[in-house]
Scaffold this motif. Sequence first.
Motif, PDB file in Angstrom:
ATOM      1  N   HIS A   1      41.743  30.030  38.246  1.00 49.98           N
ATOM      2  CA  HIS A   1      42.121  30.408  39.511  1.00 49.98           C
ATOM      3  C   HIS A   1      42.730  29.930  40.658  1.00 49.98           C
ATOM      4  CE1 HIS A   1      40.296  33.776  42.825  1.00 49.98           C
ATOM      5  NE2 HIS A   1      41.603  32.605  43.401  1.00 49.98           N
TER       6      HIS A   1
ATOM      7  N   HIS B   1      46.730  30.342  42.833  1.00 51.72           N
ATOM      8  CA  HIS B   1      47.715  31.043  43.416  1.00 51.72           C
ATOM      9  C   HIS B   1      49.161  30.100  43.224  1.00 51.72           C
ATOM     10  CE1 HIS B   1      45.294  34.556  44.426  1.00 51.72           C
ATOM     11  NE2 HIS B   1      44.600  33.484  45.192  1.00 51.72           N
TER      12      HIS B   1
ATOM     13  N   ARG C   1      48.667  32.583  39.250  1.00 50.94           N
ATOM     14  CA  ARG C   1      48.523  33.903  39.880  1.00 50.94           C
ATOM     15  C   ARG C   1      49.754  34.170  40.561  1.00 50.94           C
ATOM     16  NH1 ARG C   1      42.225  35.524  40.583  1.00 50.94           N
ATOM     17  NH2 ARG C   1      41.611  34.312  38.700  1.00 50.94           N
TER      18      ARG C   1
ATOM     19  N   THR D   1      48.663  35.572  35.725  1.00 52.78           N
ATOM     20  CA  THR D   1      47.742  36.684  36.223  1.00 52.78           C
ATOM     21  C   THR D   1      48.381  37.365  37.125  1.00 52.78           C
ATOM     22  OG1 THR D   1      45.561  35.694  35.545  1.00 52.78           O
ATOM     23  CG2 THR D   1      45.407  37.350  37.332  1.00 52.78           C
TER      24      THR D   1
ATOM     25  N   HIS E   1      48.368  39.400  40.441  1.00 57.66           N
ATOM     26  CA  HIS E   1      47.504  39.894  41.518  1.00 57.66           C
ATOM     27  C   HIS E   1      48.105  40.745  42.685  1.00 57.66           C
ATOM     28  CE1 HIS E   1      48.791  37.287  44.783  1.00 57.66           C
ATOM     29  NE2 HIS E   1      49.081  36.454  43.958  1.00 57.66           N
TER      30      HIS E   1
ATOM     31  N   ASP F   1      44.753  40.876  38.450  1.00 58.15           N
ATOM     32  CA  ASP F   1      43.686  40.804  39.683  1.00 58.15           C
ATOM     33  C   ASP F   1      44.240  41.592  41.101  1.00 58.15           C
ATOM     34  OD1 ASP F   1      41.875  39.175  41.479  1.00 58.15           O
ATOM     35  OD2 ASP F   1      43.137  37.657  41.684  1.00 58.15           O
TER      36      ASP F   1
ATOM     37  N   THR G   1      40.296  40.252  36.446  1.00 60.26           N
ATOM     38  CA  THR G   1      39.360  39.443  37.360  1.00 60.26           C
ATOM     39  C   THR G   1      39.654  40.294  38.938  1.00 60.26           C
ATOM     40  OG1 THR G   1      38.826  37.267  38.480  1.00 60.26           O
ATOM     41  CG2 THR G   1      41.238  37.815  37.762  1.00 60.26           C
TER      42      THR G   1
ATOM     43  N   HIS H   1      39.105  39.359  43.306  1.00 59.94           N
ATOM     44  CA  HIS H   1      38.777  38.712  44.391  1.00 59.94           C
ATOM     45  C   HIS H   1      37.496  39.481  45.021  1.00 59.94           C
ATOM     46  CE1 HIS H   1      42.137  36.171  43.948  1.00 59.94           C
ATOM     47  NE2 HIS H   1      41.874  35.593  45.000  1.00 59.94           N
TER      48      HIS H   1
ATOM     49  N   GLY I   1      36.397  36.734  41.107  1.00 61.30           N
ATOM     50  CA  GLY I   1      36.950  35.571  42.006  1.00 61.30           C
ATOM     51  C   GLY I   1      35.841  35.253  43.149  1.00 61.30           C
TER      52      GLY I   1
ATOM     53  N   GLU J   1      34.119  33.129  39.149  1.00 64.45           N
ATOM     54  CA  GLU J   1      34.939  31.901  39.611  1.00 64.45           C
ATOM     55  C   GLU J   1      34.665  31.332  40.901  1.00 64.45           C
ATOM     56  OE1 GLU J   1      38.698  34.635  37.996  1.00 64.45           O
ATOM     57  OE2 GLU J   1      38.693  34.089  40.016  1.00 64.45           O
TER      58      GLU J   1
ATOM     59  N   ASP K   1      41.841  27.639  43.574  1.00 68.97           N
ATOM     60  CA  ASP K   1      42.448  28.533  44.473  1.00 68.97           C
ATOM     61  C   ASP K   1      43.893  28.546  45.105  1.00 68.97           C
ATOM     62  OD1 ASP K   1      42.219  31.085  45.827  1.00 68.97           O
ATOM     63  OD2 ASP K   1      40.882  30.365  47.243  1.00 68.97           O
TER      64      ASP K   1
END
Length: 802
Positions: A163, A165, A369, A410, A412, A459, A488, A490, A521, A709, A751
């Motif tokens: 996880h 970004h 992500r 991923t 998102h 995500d 996944t 958040h 997440g 996560e 993160d």
Amino acid sequence: MPSTQTHLHTALLSSREILEEFLTEAPPDAQKILSKSFITARRRTEYRPDYVYKKTQSRIYGEKPSHSHILLRAINDLSETYLRSNGKGYVVQTEIFNEWQHLITKVSPLLLTSAAIISDCNNRCFGKPEEIVLDKISHSSLPTMDCRILDDMLAKRGLAELHMHLNGTTEADKVWLDALERPDNFVSSLKEAFGVKIEEQLQQTSHFLHSAFDVYKLLITAAVLRQYLAKAVFDNERESYMDLRTVFSQDTFIGDKQKQYSFKTHPTIYHFPADRKYKPLAHEGKLLVLTLKELESGDEYIARIFHCYLLIQSCFNSLLIQQQNQCGFDQFQRIADNKLRDPSEKDYEYRFHQIAHHMPGDQCHIEGRFAPKGTHLKNKILLDQIVAGWKNHKDKDPNSNPQKRELSLTAHFIKKEDKHNHPLYRHHKIRQELLMNSMRLHMVQKANSNFKTLITSADAAANELHAGPEVFAPAFRLLRAKGCKNFTYHVGEDFHHLASGLRAIWEAVTFLELSSGDRIGHGTALGISPSLWHERIGGEVIVTRQEWLDTLLFVYDQLRTDKEYGAVASQFADYAREHANLIYHPERRPSLIDLIAGWKMRHLDPLIIFKSSFGTSLPITPWRQREEQLAVQHSPFWDRDKSFDFEAVERLKETEPFKALRDYHEDKNIRENGEQPISVSSDQIPLDIISVLQNKVIKLLNDRQVAMEVMPTSNLRISLYEDYGEHHIFRLLGCEDSNISERPTMCIASDDPGIFATCLRNEYAHVYRELRQKGYSERKALAEIEHLIDNAWAFRFKAEEH
């Protein structure tokens, strides 16, 4: 808890009060600096009496210190307190690693590492620190915790980052250097993002920052000061007092400061052209080392310039790193949305170098992500940049084993607030955007086989209070139908009421049909101690009436079949009816059971199911048939022996749950009634019932084999925690007495490493350190870390082989 000495040193290097003195008055003398330092430290730690600060200042700085003395003392003391050499680099002492994490939100780790290199060279009598810094600093200025046995295990096992970004990754020290080279680009980016929230962020940072232009003036001032500093340190050239005063002044016409300098190349390279082969952080490290050595001689001119330079850097970095007192997702969102990192993050190679620097061993998995763009072309350009950056990283990293380094992506999607400006369905606009962006993402994957294998999952990120799982359910189903295998989401990170956070997790798992191998997440609501939450949140919570009704329905539904809580469930049924009566029309109020059934149907796509006639209003497509079939599964008229039953679809519209769902979406008065803010006692749902709900939702995750996560530093900043020891991972691991009966599968991640001044390696270090602090033996703590690493490898979304 940091000592008073540490607080004073930190204040000296990061005080907005001292910086304002530099920018608005004559450069302050040492006594004025100590006075402002006291004010800053006092403001940040109000629980200590004045005499503690004053006496500590007198002890550490002396009665009449020089500017150079107090500046050098602060830097050296902080460096000696926290850092030591382990032979390979510089690491943070284990027992104060958590304090270090807070310190580097205000003070550059590169500065303190540079001081540590000087001290190490002096003590061990080897080499020149200005040469050693070039070899020790490359793509990251972030030290890790001093624990060789942990490092050895991490290197042997390898790390899987699940996880992270990609935007929000670059360390603040690197962004700072880029901003000094291209201040126009950075401030243009900030100006593009400017709005009320960004203005609030600037004013929180300092009351003399009001606009993008104010930030621009600070950057220009710092860039010119760095040039003056280099001339003084490298060539022993000094500017006049009046010239220096002009540089400090923020009222001076900006062009006067810029006209004689080009900022595009670090001044170290001008004086040492052979250093060009080293990385930007190394260039800055060399300048810092040589400047600190000059300060040892008591040079007041250099002290004055250098101190102002460091204060501006600290001020700028606070716009890039979430501070200890900036609790909550809204504070994080300001940093993520201010676009100050954007110019540094145009390409991806450097970021992959930085990430890999903290992935010990030759085996790693990086799951980055990214946010899909609004057009096919923009998606292709973005993905081409990511792929090129990864390839360049692997080609140029001599320690990289391409066969053992994995990258997956991923996509998102962004949660957006419902503006209530559409006459029909809730979140109508974002629902349409999600379906379109999902199709665009699928098309770019279909057109490029590399993208198809690289993008492994979907995500939804951003403020979860703006849009719940129900909004994303149709898009996730569409992606699943198009071949996306992993998901996944958040959720449970930021919530008005703890029970609302648990409801959101339940909705994410059920509405999005998460199953074996999928993840959620954050999930803070699953593990945070209800009593801790209640203590920190206070006696009341402000929520909308609709949100509270939904939460009461969730609580009742979870408890009503449990014989042990039958009486409690009926109490929540009464609460729910009370609020439903204030939302729905008296002549057609749905029953509680119908409200629950309607709530559970919210994952259906209103763009399809509320057309005037299921059978005739839209062309029959496989997608529409799947959506309508999903709808009729909630109908008592559905004949499961038929592949598709138009009659059941039509008759579904006459059921009470469907009518309740339709009113929820379409009735303007119901929307308005539901949006009314109400005050709710934070313990209206008893804390022991909250624990029961936590166990039930954890069981749901475990039954479906969905992992969680966990991002310790991110959760510390965004949630209500004051230190790592309070983090929910330890409650879920069973480190303390609690009512948690089931243990979810958890995976550690970072993160936004740049925004939180961390890396995956340090996140494991924080967990290991706290396990030891809580009484775990070394062997038992390592076993827990090893289990968490195994979880990450098992639940990674691995790209398919060609």
